[in-house]
Design an enzyme around this catalytic site. Structure first.
Site, PDB file in Angstrom:
ATOM      1  N   ASP A   1      59.285  91.277 103.785  1.00 30.09           N
ATOM      2  CA  ASP A   1      57.980  90.547 103.438  1.00 30.09           C
ATOM      3  C   ASP A   1      57.022  91.638 103.201  1.00 30.09           C
ATOM      4  O   ASP A   1      56.641  92.092 104.424  1.00 30.09           O
ATOM      5  CB  ASP A   1      57.460  89.291 103.719  1.00 30.09           C
ATOM      6  CG  ASP A   1      56.542  88.568 103.145  1.00 30.09           C
ATOM      7  OD1 ASP A   1      55.862  89.312 102.347  1.00 30.09           O
ATOM      8  OD2 ASP A   1      56.154  87.510 103.222  1.00 30.09           O
ATOM      9  N   HIS A   2      56.804  92.256 102.173  1.00 28.70           N
ATOM     10  CA  HIS A   2      55.836  93.479 102.184  1.00 28.70           C
ATOM     11  C   HIS A   2      54.430  93.213 102.649  1.00 28.70           C
ATOM     12  O   HIS A   2      53.298  94.052 102.527  1.00 28.70           O
ATOM     13  CB  HIS A   2      55.847  94.331 100.937  1.00 28.70           C
ATOM     14  CG  HIS A   2      55.425  95.978 101.123  1.00 28.70           C
ATOM     15  ND1 HIS A   2      54.720  96.187 101.967  1.00 28.70           N
ATOM     16  CD2 HIS A   2      56.129  96.936 100.449  1.00 28.70           C
ATOM     17  CE1 HIS A   2      54.868  97.471 101.969  1.00 28.70           C
ATOM     18  NE2 HIS A   2      55.591  97.924 100.940  1.00 28.70           N
ATOM     19  N   ARG A   3      54.185  91.702 102.364  1.00 26.13           N
ATOM     20  CA  ARG A   3      52.584  91.447 102.637  1.00 26.13           C
ATOM     21  C   ARG A   3      52.454  91.667 104.334  1.00 26.13           C
ATOM     22  O   ARG A   3      51.146  91.733 104.617  1.00 26.13           O
ATOM     23  CB  ARG A   3      52.458  89.746 102.433  1.00 26.13           C
ATOM     24  CG  ARG A   3      52.554  89.726 100.829  1.00 26.13           C
ATOM     25  CD  ARG A   3      52.435  88.050 100.664  1.00 26.13           C
ATOM     26  NE  ARG A   3      53.619  87.314 101.298  1.00 26.13           N
ATOM     27  CZ  ARG A   3      53.934  86.043 101.165  1.00 26.13           C
ATOM     28  NH1 ARG A   3      52.902  85.076 100.655  1.00 26.13           N
ATOM     29  NH2 ARG A   3      54.864  85.568 101.951  1.00 26.13           N
TER      30      ARG A   3
END
Length: 462
Positions: free
Chosen positions: A434-436
């Site tokens: 998850d790049h968040r």
């Protein structure tokens, strides 16, 4: 046992135990008051589809352990329900008689919908059976109340607090058309609110072009066949093809995969030498240790050093650092996929972890996992190396920060610092994150740590 059957009872039944306690305490001090207390009347309880997990929206009746007319004792298993991941026996809260089965074996019902009726006495069985058919013995001689009559909903609403039962699609339509579902009269089985009831309350007729179309509506719609085939949601039929509906588990997997599309992800691959791990495996295999257990232990130890990879983004606005490292491992079972969870994998020694994993796999294949044994993962491991797959990408499960896809260990030609070629066993691991909350540098550092543990695996047995 798993979750318990849920019941809806009239107000009298809810206050009944309290009334009995008051009668007992007051009769001792004031015996003359006993005659003033009202007699407790008999009652019929509705047995509801239980929520066996936080993600369950509907359940399928696998089998009724008890038949209509059988006596039930409190705490006794009554029915087997298939949730989104497992089959679970459920128990009853009360003694009584299973008077009527509303949802038969093989049928599904939303969570909270009535699936059976429980009577206290044999005299109530006929009334319960009539209720199960949408009738009432008490009002049999009176003119029936037609649900499609024109009076406003308030006039037809039953007195006292009630629970609104509606299909999931009906709730969606009510929200879409801004209809107060509490004021809609249900015409479905046992008064359940159907999509047609919501559309009628919204003033939408079946022939209206703006009507929301479901698969059932397409069949019943009076539109010509060419228009149906040209609709955006239909596909050309292949002659001789067979349509097989999703099982409950497949429907849950489909739902989770659709949710994953809303998460911005990225993928990083990393080659790992496995010579030392292969040697260790040869030593511990006779003791029941599998490659999956070794990889899960290595991943857990690496996550302990990189907690952000074990974190979660639930609202798009904050990190959730998980206090436990729970490794979920994907397992293919008959008709679906499930991820049993090795809880606190970093704290378990290798042999205890292997024993725990074997127990989880056996329970998963027999569909006996409890909800906390498959929905509490903080990081997922998916291994297809045993099938000879050298690399693949995994889809990030909802509620997790990363998933690792492990390929097969294969002989690979490599060059050393001096330019000499040699052959070493290597496996490629691809991590989807998850790049968040996880950035490239975070994932690269985690993979470096994981690689060092695998290439020097002595710490795995400590």
């Amino acid at each position: 046992m798993a979750s318990l059957l849920q019941y809806r009872s009239p107000a009298l039944s809810i206050s009944c135990p309290l009334s009995l306690r008051r009668r007992s305490s007051s009769s001792a001090a004031f015996p003359g008051r006993r005659k003033q207390l009202p007699a407790v009347q008999s009652k019929i309880r509705e047995i509801f589809m239980p929520a066996l997990s936080s993600t369950m929206t509907e359940g399928k009746i696998v089998s009724w352990i008890k038949s209509e007319g059988e006596l039930l004792s409190k705490g006794e298993s009554v029915v087997v329900v298939e949730s989104d991941k497992a089959d679970m026996d459920v128990e009853t809260f009360y003694d009584g008689i299973l008077a009527a089965i509303v949802v038969n074996e093989g049928e599904t019902a939303p969570v909270g919908a009535p699936i059976g009726l429980l009577a206290e006495t044999e005299d109530e069985i006929a009334e319960a059976k009539a209720k199960a058919k949408g009738q009432s013995v008490v009002t049999e001689a009176a003119p029936p109340k037609v649900a499609t009559s024109p009076p406003p909903p308030a006039a037809a609403a039953p007195s006292g607090p009630t629970r609104i039962i509606a299909t999931p699609y009906a709730k969606k339509l009510a929200k879409q058309h801004k209809v107060d579902i509490n004021k809609v009269i249900g015409t479905g089985p046992f008064g359940r609110i159907t999509p047609e009831d919501v559309e009628k309350a919204a003033g939408i007729t079946p022939a209206a072009p703006s009507k929301s179309i479901s698969a059932a509506n397409v069949v019943a719609a009076p539109t010509p066949a060419p228009a149906k085939k040209g609709s955006p949601t239909s596909f050309p039929e292949i002659p001789g093809s067979t349509v097989v509906p999703f099982t409950t588990m497949q429907a849950a997997v489909s739902k989770n995969m659709m949710e994953s599309l809303s998460v911005p992800t990225f993928r990083v691959g990393y080659p790992v030498s496995t010579a030392a791990l292969d040697a260790l495996y040869d030593k511990v295999k006779p003791k029941g240790v599998t490659i999956t257990a070794l990889l899960a232990k290595a991943a857990a130890m690496a996550l302990a050093q990189h907690p952000v990879v074990n974190a979660t983004c639930k609202d798009g606005k904050s990190f959730t650092y998980n206090s436990s490292i729970n490794i979920a491992v994907a397992v293919a079972i008959n008709g679906g996929l499930i991820t049993p969870v090795l809880q606190d994998a970093d704290k378990l020694d290798l042999y205890l972890l292997s024993q725990k994993w074997k127990e989880l796999v056996d329970k998963a294949r027999n569909k006996q996992l409890q909800p906390h044994e498959y929905n509490s993962g903080t990081f997922t491991l998916s291994n297809l190396g045993m099938f000879g797959v050298d690399r693949f990408d995994a889809i990030l499960p909802p509620g997790q920060g990363a998933i690792m896809a492990v390929g097969a260990s294969k002989p690979t030609v490599v060059a050393d610092a001096e330019g000499f070629f040699c052959v070493k066993n290597k496996m490629l691991v691809n991590v989807t994150a998850d790049h968040r909350i996880i950035y490239g540098a975070d994932l690269a550092a985690f993979l470096q740590t994981f690689s060092k543990i695998v290439e020097n695996p002595e710490s795995l047995t400590m």
